[in-house]
Scaffold this motif. Structure first.
Motif, short mmCIF file in Angstrom:
data_model
loop_
_atom_site.label_atom_id
_atom_site.label_comp_id
_atom_site.label_asym_id
_atom_site.label_seq_id
_atom_site.Cartn_x
_atom_site.Cartn_y
_atom_site.Cartn_z
N ASP A 37 -9.54 2.10 6.65
CA ASP A 37 -10.91 2.61 6.54
C ASP A 37 -10.89 4.02 5.92
OD1 ASP A 37 -13.64 2.78 6.77
OD2 ASP A 37 -13.62 3.36 8.89
N GLY A 38 -11.69 4.21 4.87
CA GLY A 38 -11.75 5.50 4.20
C GLY A 38 -10.67 5.71 3.16
N GLN A 39 -9.78 4.72 2.97
CA GLN A 39 -8.68 4.87 2.02
C GLN A 39 -8.75 3.90 0.85
OE1 GLN A 39 -4.71 5.18 3.87
NE2 GLN A 39 -5.74 5.13 5.86
N VAL A 40 -9.64 2.90 0.92
CA VAL A 40 -9.64 1.85 -0.09
C VAL A 40 -11.08 1.47 -0.44
CG1 VAL A 40 -9.55 -0.04 1.60
CG2 VAL A 40 -8.61 -0.38 -0.70
N GLU A 41 -11.30 1.10 -1.68
CA GLU A 41 -12.62 0.69 -2.15
C GLU A 41 -12.94 -0.74 -1.73
OE1 GLU A 41 -15.99 1.73 -4.17
OE2 GLU A 41 -14.54 3.18 -3.44
N THR A 42 -11.93 -1.63 -1.83
CA THR A 42 -12.11 -3.05 -1.53
C THR A 42 -10.95 -3.56 -0.70
OG1 THR A 42 -13.29 -3.43 -3.62
CG2 THR A 42 -12.38 -5.37 -2.52
N CYS A 62 0.82 -1.21 0.00
CA CYS A 62 0.00 0.00 0.00
C CYS A 62 0.85 1.26 0.00
CB CYS A 62 -0.93 0.02 1.22
SG CYS A 62 -2.18 -1.28 1.23
N ARG A 63 2.03 1.21 0.62
CA ARG A 63 2.90 2.38 0.71
C ARG A 63 3.41 2.84 -0.66
NH1 ARG A 63 4.54 2.34 6.36
NH2 ARG A 63 4.34 0.23 7.23
N HIS A 64 3.31 1.98 -1.66
CA HIS A 64 3.82 2.31 -2.99
C HIS A 64 2.80 3.04 -3.86
CE1 HIS A 64 7.52 -0.07 -2.53
NE2 HIS A 64 6.78 -0.94 -1.88
N PHE A 65 1.60 3.31 -3.32
CA PHE A 65 0.54 3.92 -4.12
C PHE A 65 0.21 5.32 -3.62
CE2 PHE A 65 0.20 -0.54 -4.95
CZ PHE A 65 -0.25 -0.62 -6.27
N ASP A 66 -0.19 6.16 -4.57
CA ASP A 66 -0.67 7.50 -4.22
C ASP A 66 -2.08 7.43 -3.66
OD1 ASP A 66 1.74 8.67 -5.23
OD2 ASP A 66 0.94 8.43 -7.26
N SER A 67 -2.90 6.53 -4.22
CA SER A 67 -4.24 6.26 -3.69
C SER A 67 -4.57 4.80 -3.98
CB SER A 67 -5.30 7.18 -4.33
OG SER A 67 -5.38 6.96 -5.73
N LEU A 68 -5.40 4.22 -3.13
CA LEU A 68 -5.67 2.79 -3.20
C LEU A 68 -7.03 2.50 -3.81
CD1 LEU A 68 -4.44 1.78 0.37
CD2 LEU A 68 -3.23 1.40 -1.80
N HIS A 69 -7.10 1.38 -4.53
CA HIS A 69 -8.38 0.88 -5.04
C HIS A 69 -8.77 -0.41 -4.32
CE1 HIS A 69 -11.64 -0.37 -7.61
NE2 HIS A 69 -10.99 -1.47 -7.93
N GLY A 114 -16.06 0.78 -0.37
CA GLY A 114 -15.56 1.86 0.48
C GLY A 114 -16.11 1.85 1.89
N ARG A 115 -16.93 0.85 2.23
CA ARG A 115 -17.54 0.80 3.56
C ARG A 115 -17.15 -0.48 4.30
NH1 ARG A 115 -23.80 2.98 2.80
NH2 ARG A 115 -23.25 5.03 1.92
N VAL A 162 -2.31 -5.54 -4.53
CA VAL A 162 -2.81 -4.20 -4.25
C VAL A 162 -2.86 -3.42 -5.56
CG1 VAL A 162 -2.40 -2.03 -3.02
CG2 VAL A 162 -1.90 -4.21 -1.90
N SER A 163 -3.99 -2.74 -5.79
CA SER A 163 -4.13 -1.90 -6.99
C SER A 163 -4.53 -0.50 -6.59
CB SER A 163 -5.16 -2.50 -7.94
OG SER A 163 -6.43 -2.59 -7.33
N GLY A 164 -4.20 0.46 -7.46
CA GLY A 164 -4.54 1.86 -7.20
C GLY A 164 -3.77 2.77 -8.14
N GLN A 165 -3.80 4.04 -7.83
CA GLN A 165 -3.09 5.03 -8.63
C GLN A 165 -1.65 5.15 -8.16
OE1 GLN A 165 -4.12 6.76 -11.36
NE2 GLN A 165 -5.99 5.50 -11.29
N ARG A 166 -0.74 5.04 -9.13
CA ARG A 166 0.68 5.10 -8.82
C ARG A 166 1.39 5.81 -9.96
NH1 ARG A 166 5.31 1.44 -9.41
NH2 ARG A 166 6.68 1.65 -7.59
#
Length: 399
Positions: A247-252, A160-167, A209-210, A305-309
Motif C-alpha cells: 500500500d502506497g508503493q505501487v500504482e497497480t 519487487c525487491r529488484h526495483f527502485d520504485s514500483l509501477h 495507487g488506492r 512486476v514493472s517499475g523503475q530499475r
C-alpha cells in the motif's frame, strides 16, 4: 517447459535437516491436500505426523496411502476432543474448510502450538491475525500457506525487491486439467468451497495507487504461454496480505485466476445469471456431481512486476509450470503437490529458525531464495529434482 519430476531415486535432500529433534505436527483434514501434506512431511522421517478427520473413509485412505502418519478419527466441531488429540503438538495445520480455521487457531493459541492454514478467505485471515496477538515466544500464526495465496506472494514480492520504485504487480495462477473435455474446460482439483469462495467474494486490489475492492469474475484478459491460449479474471483471496504490504508503493496490484478461454463466461452465468452465488450449497452439489475430479493437471504461476530499475522503466517476469506426478505408485495432482509443498515448506522453515519467532507472519516475509532452498520448496524449481527420504544412516549420525 519440461515436466518436473520431484521425487526420483537417489537425489540428496537439504543438508542439516537432521540436526533438530523430531517435530510433532497435527494436520486437521484428511482430504486431497491434507493427505498430501501428511505424505510429504512423514516420508522424511523428521516429523511425527498425526492427521485428524471425522470421515472414516478419509481416515482409512490415509492409513492405506500414508502409513508413516498416524490417522485419527475426530470431529473438528468437538473442541474438547480436538484439544485432547492435538495436545503436545509443536504445530497445527488446518486443511479444513476455511470456516473452521478461527476455532483451530484459537485451539493452537491455547495449547501453545504454532498455526498454519491454507485459507484464501480474507475475513478468516483477519480473525487469525487477531488471535495471533496472544502468541507465546516461539509460537507463530501463518495463514494463507500453499500456492495462492502462498508461494505466489513469495515470488511476486521477490520481484519487487529488484526495483527502485514500483509501477504494477500482476499475479496470475491457475490449476488446470491437462486434458479438458467439458464446456467449462475445467475439472475439480481442490476444495469446491474454496473455488466458490474465490468466484463469489469481493477481491482486494490496488488501482490508481488506492486500495479497493473489485468484483470477482471481472477484469477479463487473455494471454498465451507455451503456445496455449488462456484467460484470467479477478478472484478473491490470492493476494494474501500484499495489498497491505505494498500500500502506497505501487500504482497497480491485482491477482487473477488462470483458466482456458471460455471458462469465465460460463462461471459468470452460474454465479450471477442463475444467482447461485447466493445458493452456494446448491452450487457445490451441482459442481461435485457434474464436474469430475482429475489428478492429471498442471499448475501455472505467472508474476510480472514493472517499475523503475537502474534508471529505466523495466519489467521482470517469473513464470512456472508444475505438473502432476506419481509418488509411491499413486498419482498426485499438481495442485496437491504445490499446495502441500508450500505449506510444509513454511513449517520446515519455522522449525529451522528461518521465520520470525513470534506472532503473525506474512507469506512475503519469506525470501524466494529461502523458500526455493528448502527441501519442500524445491517443488517450485522447474529444473530441480529432489528426494525427501532420509539418506541411509543420516538420522543415526545426527543422534
Amino acid at each position: 517447459m519440461p515436466k518436473t519430476q520431484y521425487f526420483p531415486e537417489g537425489c540428496a535432500w537439504s543438508a542439516g535437516a537432521h540436526t533438530r529433534r523430531m517435530a510433532r505436527i497435527s494436520i486437521l483434514g484428511a482430504g486431497k491436500i491434507g493427505r498430501t501434506i501428511a505424505k510429504l512431511a512423514a516420508r522424511t522421517g523428521d516429523f511425527e505426523v498425526r492427521i485428524l478427520d471425522s470421515d472414516p473413509v478419509a481416515v482409512a485412505r490415509v492409513e492405506s496411502k500414508v502409513p508413516e502418519a498416524r490417522a485419527v478419527r475426530v470431529d473438528a466441531t468437538d473442541r474438547a476432543a480436538l484439544s485432547r488429540e492435538v495436545a503436545g503438538s509443536d504445530a497445527i495445520l488446518s486443511a479444513l474448510s476455511y470456516h473452521h480455521n478461527p476455532t483451530v487457531a484459537e485451539l493452537a493459541a491455547d495449547v501453545g502450538a504454532s498455526y498454519f492454514d491454507l485459507t484464501e478467505d480474507v475475513e478468516t485471515t483477519k480473525r487469525v491475525r487477531a488471535i495471533a496477538e496472544r502468541a507465546r515466544p516461539g509460537q507463530i500464526f501463518m495463514p494463507q500457506c500453499g500456492l495462492a495465496p502462498g508461494f505466489v506472494s513469495v515470488a511476486a514480492y521477490d520481484l519487487c525487491r529488484h526495483f527502485d520504485s514500483l509501477h504494477a504487480v500482476r499475479m496470475r495462477v491457475g490449476a488446470l486439467p491437462q486434458f479438458p473435455t467439458n464446456a467449462l474446460k475445467y475439472n475439480l482439483t481442490w476444495s469446491t468451497d474454496g473455488l466458490i469462495n474465490e468466484y463469489g467474494n469481493p477481491c482486494d486490489a490496488i488501482v490508481g495507487g488506492r486500495r479497493r475492492e473489485v468484483l470477482p469474475l471481472e477484469g477479463l484478459e487473455h494471454f498465451s504461454m507455451d503456445g496455449v491460449r488462456y484467460e484470467a479474471f479477478n478472484t478473491s483471496g490470492g493476494l494474501g496480505t500484499l495489498c497491505e504490504t505494498l500500500d502506497g508503493q505501487v500504482e497497480t496490484l491485482d491477482y487473477k485466476t488462470v483458466r482456458y478461454a471460455g471458462h469465465r463466461d460460463l462461471a459468470a452465468f452460474l454465479m450471477n445469471e442463475l444467482r447461485l452465488n447466493g445458493r452456494r450449497e446448491l452450487l457445490k452439489d451441482i459442481l461435485e456431481h457434474a464436474v469430475p475430479v482429475t489428478f492429471q493437471d498442471v499448475v501455472i504461476v505467472f508474476c510480472a512486476v514493472s517499475g523503475q530499475r537502474q534508471g529505466q522503466f523495466a519489467q521482470i517476469v517469473d513464470a512456472r509450470k508444475i505438473y502432476n506426478q506419481t509418488i509411491d505408485g499413486e498419482n498426485w495432482s499438481a495442485i496437491q503437490i504445490t499446495t502441500a509443498a508450500g505449506a510444509v515448506a513454511m513449517m520446515d522453515l519455522h522449525f529451522g529458525g528461518r521465520l520470525p519467532s513470534r506472532g503473525f507472519v506474512k507469506q512475503e516475509e519469506v525470501t524466494l531464495e529461502a523458500f526455493l532452498g528448502n527441501r519442500f520448496g524445491q517443488v517450485y524449481r522447474t529444473t530441480t529434482t529432489l528426494d525427501l527420504r532420509p539418506e541411509p544412516g543420516a538420522r543415526e549420525a545426527a543422534e
